[in-house]
Write a protein that holds these residues in place. Structure first.
Motif, PDB file in Angstrom:
ATOM      1  N   ASN A   1       0.852  -1.191   0.000  1.00  0.00           N
ATOM      2  CA  ASN A   1       0.000   0.000   0.000  1.00  0.00           C
ATOM      3  C   ASN A   1       0.881   1.233   0.000  1.00  0.00           C
ATOM      4  OD1 ASN A   1      -3.017  -0.705   0.582  1.00  0.00           O
ATOM      5  ND2 ASN A   1      -1.777  -2.124   1.773  1.00  0.00           N
ATOM      6  N   VAL A   2       0.529   2.201  -0.845  1.00  0.00           N
ATOM      7  CA  VAL A   2       1.237   3.485  -0.836  1.00  0.00           C
ATOM      8  C   VAL A   2       0.179   4.580  -0.820  1.00  0.00           C
ATOM      9  CG1 VAL A   2       2.690   5.085  -2.168  1.00  0.00           C
ATOM     10  CG2 VAL A   2       3.320   2.676  -2.047  1.00  0.00           C
ATOM     11  N   ARG A   3       0.327   5.502   0.119  1.00  0.00           N
ATOM     12  CA  ARG A   3      -0.580   6.658   0.172  1.00  0.00           C
ATOM     13  C   ARG A   3       0.233   7.921   0.058  1.00  0.00           C
ATOM     14  NH1 ARG A   3      -5.643   5.195   2.163  1.00  0.00           N
ATOM     15  NH2 ARG A   3      -6.169   7.399   2.157  1.00  0.00           N
ATOM     16  N   PHE A   4      -0.262   8.876  -0.708  1.00  0.00           N
ATOM     17  CA  PHE A   4       0.308  10.220  -0.721  1.00  0.00           C
ATOM     18  C   PHE A   4      -0.778  11.130  -0.157  1.00  0.00           C
ATOM     19  CE2 PHE A   4       2.747   8.630  -4.557  1.00  0.00           C
ATOM     20  CZ  PHE A   4       3.981   8.613  -3.929  1.00  0.00           C
ATOM     21  N   ALA A   5      -0.520  11.770   0.979  1.00  0.00           N
ATOM     22  CA  ALA A   5      -1.531  12.589   1.662  1.00  0.00           C
ATOM     23  C   ALA A   5      -2.811  11.756   1.796  1.00  0.00           C
ATOM     24  CB  ALA A   5      -1.761  13.895   0.924  1.00  0.00           C
ATOM     25  N   ASP A   6      -3.922  12.224   1.228  1.00  0.00           N
ATOM     26  CA  ASP A   6      -5.161  11.456   1.411  1.00  0.00           C
ATOM     27  C   ASP A   6      -5.445  10.547   0.213  1.00  0.00           C
ATOM     28  OD1 ASP A   6      -5.627  13.465  -0.365  1.00  0.00           O
ATOM     29  OD2 ASP A   6      -7.572  14.069   0.472  1.00  0.00           O
ATOM     30  N   GLN A   7      -4.483  10.432  -0.729  1.00  0.00           N
ATOM     31  CA  GLN A   7      -4.717   9.610  -1.928  1.00  0.00           C
ATOM     32  C   GLN A   7      -4.082   8.225  -1.772  1.00  0.00           C
ATOM     33  OE1 GLN A   7      -2.872  11.073  -5.516  1.00  0.00           O
ATOM     34  NE2 GLN A   7      -3.969   9.625  -6.823  1.00  0.00           N
ATOM     35  N   CYS A   8      -4.901   7.208  -2.004  1.00  0.00           N
ATOM     36  CA  CYS A   8      -4.379   5.839  -1.968  1.00  0.00           C
ATOM     37  C   CYS A   8      -3.895   5.504  -3.380  1.00  0.00           C
ATOM     38  CB  CYS A   8      -5.509   4.899  -1.545  1.00  0.00           C
ATOM     39  SG  CYS A   8      -4.955   3.213  -1.455  1.00  0.00           S
ATOM     40  N   VAL A   9      -2.578   5.419  -3.570  1.00  0.00           N
ATOM     41  CA  VAL A   9      -2.023   5.240  -4.917  1.00  0.00           C
ATOM     42  C   VAL A   9      -1.795   3.768  -5.242  1.00  0.00           C
ATOM     43  CG1 VAL A   9      -0.064   5.806  -6.415  1.00  0.00           C
ATOM     44  CG2 VAL A   9      -1.022   7.547  -4.918  1.00  0.00           C
ATOM     45  N   LEU A  10      -1.382   2.986  -4.237  1.00  0.00           N
ATOM     46  CA  LEU A  10      -1.316   1.528  -4.415  1.00  0.00           C
ATOM     47  C   LEU A  10      -2.148   0.898  -3.309  1.00  0.00           C
ATOM     48  CD1 LEU A  10       2.426   0.779  -5.297  1.00  0.00           C
ATOM     49  CD2 LEU A  10       0.487   1.081  -6.844  1.00  0.00           C
ATOM     50  N   ASP A  11      -3.015  -0.014  -3.711  1.00  0.00           N
ATOM     51  CA  ASP A  11      -4.009  -0.562  -2.795  1.00  0.00           C
ATOM     52  C   ASP A  11      -3.892  -2.093  -2.773  1.00  0.00           C
ATOM     53  OD1 ASP A  11      -6.237  -1.148  -1.335  1.00  0.00           O
ATOM     54  OD2 ASP A  11      -7.665  -0.147  -2.678  1.00  0.00           O
ATOM     55  N   ASP A  12      -3.159  -2.589  -1.801  1.00  0.00           N
ATOM     56  CA  ASP A  12      -3.084  -4.036  -1.585  1.00  0.00           C
ATOM     57  C   ASP A  12      -2.550  -4.785  -2.808  1.00  0.00           C
ATOM     58  OD1 ASP A  12      -3.349  -6.159   0.148  1.00  0.00           O
ATOM     59  OD2 ASP A  12      -5.392  -6.618  -0.488  1.00  0.00           O
ATOM     60  N   VAL A  13      -1.424  -4.292  -3.338  1.00  0.00           N
ATOM     61  CA  VAL A  13      -0.838  -4.889  -4.545  1.00  0.00           C
ATOM     62  C   VAL A  13       0.068  -6.062  -4.178  1.00  0.00           C
ATOM     63  CG1 VAL A  13       0.801  -4.466  -6.437  1.00  0.00           C
ATOM     64  CG2 VAL A  13      -0.997  -2.795  -5.947  1.00  0.00           C
ATOM     65  N   SER A  14      -0.194  -7.223  -4.762  1.00  0.00           N
ATOM     66  CA  SER A  14       0.640  -8.408  -4.529  1.00  0.00           C
ATOM     67  C   SER A  14       0.952  -9.079  -5.868  1.00  0.00           C
ATOM     68  CB  SER A  14      -0.090  -9.441  -3.659  1.00  0.00           C
ATOM     69  OG  SER A  14      -0.393  -8.913  -2.400  1.00  0.00           O
ATOM     70  N   PHE A  15       2.199  -9.427  -6.063  1.00  0.00           N
ATOM     71  CA  PHE A  15       2.581 -10.243  -7.224  1.00  0.00           C
ATOM     72  C   PHE A  15       3.974 -10.797  -6.992  1.00  0.00           C
ATOM     73  CE2 PHE A  15       3.718  -5.839  -8.250  1.00  0.00           C
ATOM     74  CZ  PHE A  15       5.060  -5.964  -8.579  1.00  0.00           C
ATOM     75  N   THR A  16       4.307 -11.830  -7.760  1.00  0.00           N
ATOM     76  CA  THR A  16       5.648 -12.416  -7.693  1.00  0.00           C
ATOM     77  C   THR A  16       6.173 -12.580  -9.108  1.00  0.00           C
ATOM     78  OG1 THR A  16       5.105 -13.644  -5.690  1.00  0.00           O
ATOM     79  CG2 THR A  16       6.954 -14.478  -6.975  1.00  0.00           C
ATOM     80  N   VAL A  17       7.421 -12.182  -9.333  1.00  0.00           N
ATOM     81  CA  VAL A  17       8.081 -12.436 -10.612  1.00  0.00           C
ATOM     82  C   VAL A  17       9.222 -13.414 -10.327  1.00  0.00           C
ATOM     83  CG1 VAL A  17       9.037 -11.417 -12.701  1.00  0.00           C
ATOM     84  CG2 VAL A  17       7.673  -9.985 -11.140  1.00  0.00           C
ATOM     85  N   ASN A  18       9.156 -14.559 -10.960  1.00  0.00           N
ATOM     86  CA  ASN A  18      10.186 -15.579 -10.732  1.00  0.00           C
ATOM     87  C   ASN A  18      11.388 -15.347 -11.638  1.00  0.00           C
ATOM     88  OD1 ASN A  18       8.810 -17.191  -8.743  1.00  0.00           O
ATOM     89  ND2 ASN A  18       7.395 -17.762 -10.392  1.00  0.00           N
ATOM     90  N   ARG A  19      12.493 -15.987 -11.270  1.00  0.00           N
ATOM     91  CA  ARG A  19      13.724 -15.852 -12.069  1.00  0.00           C
ATOM     92  C   ARG A  19      13.460 -16.266 -13.526  1.00  0.00           C
ATOM     93  NH1 ARG A  19      19.369 -16.453 -12.952  1.00  0.00           N
ATOM     94  NH2 ARG A  19      19.627 -18.485 -13.890  1.00  0.00           N
ATOM     95  N   GLY A  20      13.903 -15.412 -14.458  1.00  0.00           N
ATOM     96  CA  GLY A  20      13.755 -15.706 -15.881  1.00  0.00           C
ATOM     97  C   GLY A  20      12.399 -15.340 -16.454  1.00  0.00           C
ATOM     98  N   GLU A  21      11.526 -14.785 -15.610  1.00  0.00           N
ATOM     99  CA  GLU A  21      10.195 -14.407 -16.111  1.00  0.00           C
ATOM    100  C   GLU A  21      10.162 -12.940 -16.529  1.00  0.00           C
ATOM    101  OE1 GLU A  21       6.565 -16.873 -14.051  1.00  0.00           O
ATOM    102  OE2 GLU A  21       7.243 -15.056 -13.082  1.00  0.00           O
ATOM    103  N   VAL A  22       9.238 -12.650 -17.441  1.00  0.00           N
ATOM    104  CA  VAL A  22       8.923 -11.262 -17.777  1.00  0.00           C
ATOM    105  C   VAL A  22       7.510 -11.001 -17.249  1.00  0.00           C
ATOM    106  CG1 VAL A  22       8.621  -9.581 -19.624  1.00  0.00           C
ATOM    107  CG2 VAL A  22      10.291 -11.434 -19.899  1.00  0.00           C
ATOM    108  N   PHE A  23       7.409 -10.023 -16.353  1.00  0.00           N
ATOM    109  CA  PHE A  23       6.103  -9.644 -15.797  1.00  0.00           C
ATOM    110  C   PHE A  23       5.815  -8.210 -16.221  1.00  0.00           C
ATOM    111  CE2 PHE A  23       3.420  -7.754 -12.477  1.00  0.00           C
ATOM    112  CZ  PHE A  23       2.389  -8.681 -12.387  1.00  0.00           C
ATOM    113  N   ALA A  24       4.642  -7.991 -16.787  1.00  0.00           N
ATOM    114  CA  ALA A  24       4.261  -6.636 -17.195  1.00  0.00           C
ATOM    115  C   ALA A  24       3.084  -6.164 -16.354  1.00  0.00           C
ATOM    116  CB  ALA A  24       3.884  -6.618 -18.673  1.00  0.00           C
ATOM    117  N   LEU A  25       3.251  -4.983 -15.771  1.00  0.00           N
ATOM    118  CA  LEU A  25       2.148  -4.349 -15.072  1.00  0.00           C
ATOM    119  C   LEU A  25       1.567  -3.347 -16.058  1.00  0.00           C
ATOM    120  CD1 LEU A  25       0.955  -4.441 -12.202  1.00  0.00           C
ATOM    121  CD2 LEU A  25       2.497  -2.564 -11.602  1.00  0.00           C
ATOM    122  N   LEU A  26       0.313  -3.591 -16.413  1.00  0.00           N
ATOM    123  CA  LEU A  26      -0.337  -2.803 -17.461  1.00  0.00           C
ATOM    124  C   LEU A  26      -1.379  -1.892 -16.828  1.00  0.00           C
ATOM    125  CD1 LEU A  26      -0.724  -2.782 -20.687  1.00  0.00           C
ATOM    126  CD2 LEU A  26      -2.611  -4.344 -20.245  1.00  0.00           C
ATOM    127  N   GLY A  27      -1.385  -0.631 -17.209  1.00  0.00           N
ATOM    128  CA  GLY A  27      -2.399   0.252 -16.642  1.00  0.00           C
ATOM    129  C   GLY A  27      -2.392   1.600 -17.337  1.00  0.00           C
TER     130      GLY A  27
END
Ligand code: ATP
Ligand code: MG
Length: 239
Positions: free
Chosen positions: A12-38
């Motif tokens: 979780n990341v908050r800046f002042a009263d804004q919640c910018v990351l909300d309960d983000v969970s993921f795992t990138v294993n060795r040799g993998e390519v993980f893309a966060l799209l948004g």
């Protein structure tokens, strides 16, 4: 056995009263390519910055190679090559000089022929290598920055919008490069809004919307992730 390299747990990341990351969970294993799209403002760059230790998590945890971002950010920075959203290179230096300068800052020693090999690998035309960066196009600067990231020989790559400013053939070359790096054992965590590019290279895609992962897409066997399916989910979120 999959080996977790980049891990976010209930971040979780908050800046002042804004919640910018909300309960983000993921795992990138060795040799993998993980893309966060948004979309714009979804929290993609903030996620990367949390891993680099420049944004502190409000709660939850993030680690690279088992080292926590809150206690071991120096270790993490030594293992990660980071391509920022805006390429920071010097206009009055040539491409070669920029690379030599930034490698020396990172205390990495590479020969001129190593640097030339990296510039070839990213397909920056040879007649530009000794020209001032001020005369480069956006795509040429991006290629120089990608070459610099490669020369760090870091086991983990963090890429923020790596194909922004590249033309379609340069994007294809870049996608082939990322695939080759992952096949050679590098772990790649990239953030992007390019659905097609993400589907070309990623083993897994997390769809980020207003700081939340709202969908995960995964390759099945050797088949690429379906662009149409991801596009539909992405467009629905940003409608
Ligand atoms: N240092 C900061 N202080 C306050 N708010 C911030 C800060 N950094 C980012 N934000 C806010 O966090 C949200 C997410 O920003 P972020 O840069 O992570 O988005 P992004 O997904 O990378 O977007 P883009 O596609 O435009 O690069 C935005 O609303 C932004 O205004
Ligand atoms: Mg961003």
């Amino acid at each position: 056995m999959s080996e977790p390299v980049v891990v976010a747990e209930s971040l979780n990341v908050r800046f002042a009263d804004q919640c910018v990351l909300d309960d983000v969970s993921f795992t990138v294993n060795r040799g993998e390519v993980f893309a966060l799209l948004g979309g714009n403002g979804a929290g993609k760059s903030t996620t990367l910055k949390t891993f680099l230790g420049t944004v502190a998590p409000t709660s939850g945890s993030a680690s690279v190679l088992g080292h926590s971002v809150t206690s071991d950010s120096d270790f993490i920075r030594s293992k990660v090559a980071y391509l920022p959203e805006s390429v920071m290179l010097y206009g009055h230096l040539t491409g070669m000089e920029n690379i030599e300068y930034f490698l020396s800052l990172a205390d990495v020693k590479r020969s001129a022929s190593d640097i030339e090999a990296a510039l070839k690998r990213v397909a920056l035309q040879a007649d530009a290598w000794h020209k001032k960066l001020a005369d480069y196009s956006k795509g040429m600067r991006q290629k120089t920055a990608i070459a610099l990231a490669l020369l760090r020989s870091a086991p983990v790559l963090f890429l923020d919008e790596p194909t922004s400013g590249l033309d379609p053939s340069a994007i294809d070359e870049f996608n082939q490069l990322v695939t080759a790096l992952s096949e050679a054992g590098s772990t790649v965590f990239m953030v992007t809004h390019d659905v097609y590019g993400a589907c070309q290279v990623a083993h897994r895609i997390g769809l980020l919307d207003q700081g939340k992962i709202v969908g995960v897409f995964e390759r099945s066997g050797s088949e690429l992730i379906d662009t149409e399916q991801v596009h539909t989910a992405f467009a629905k979120r940003n409608a």
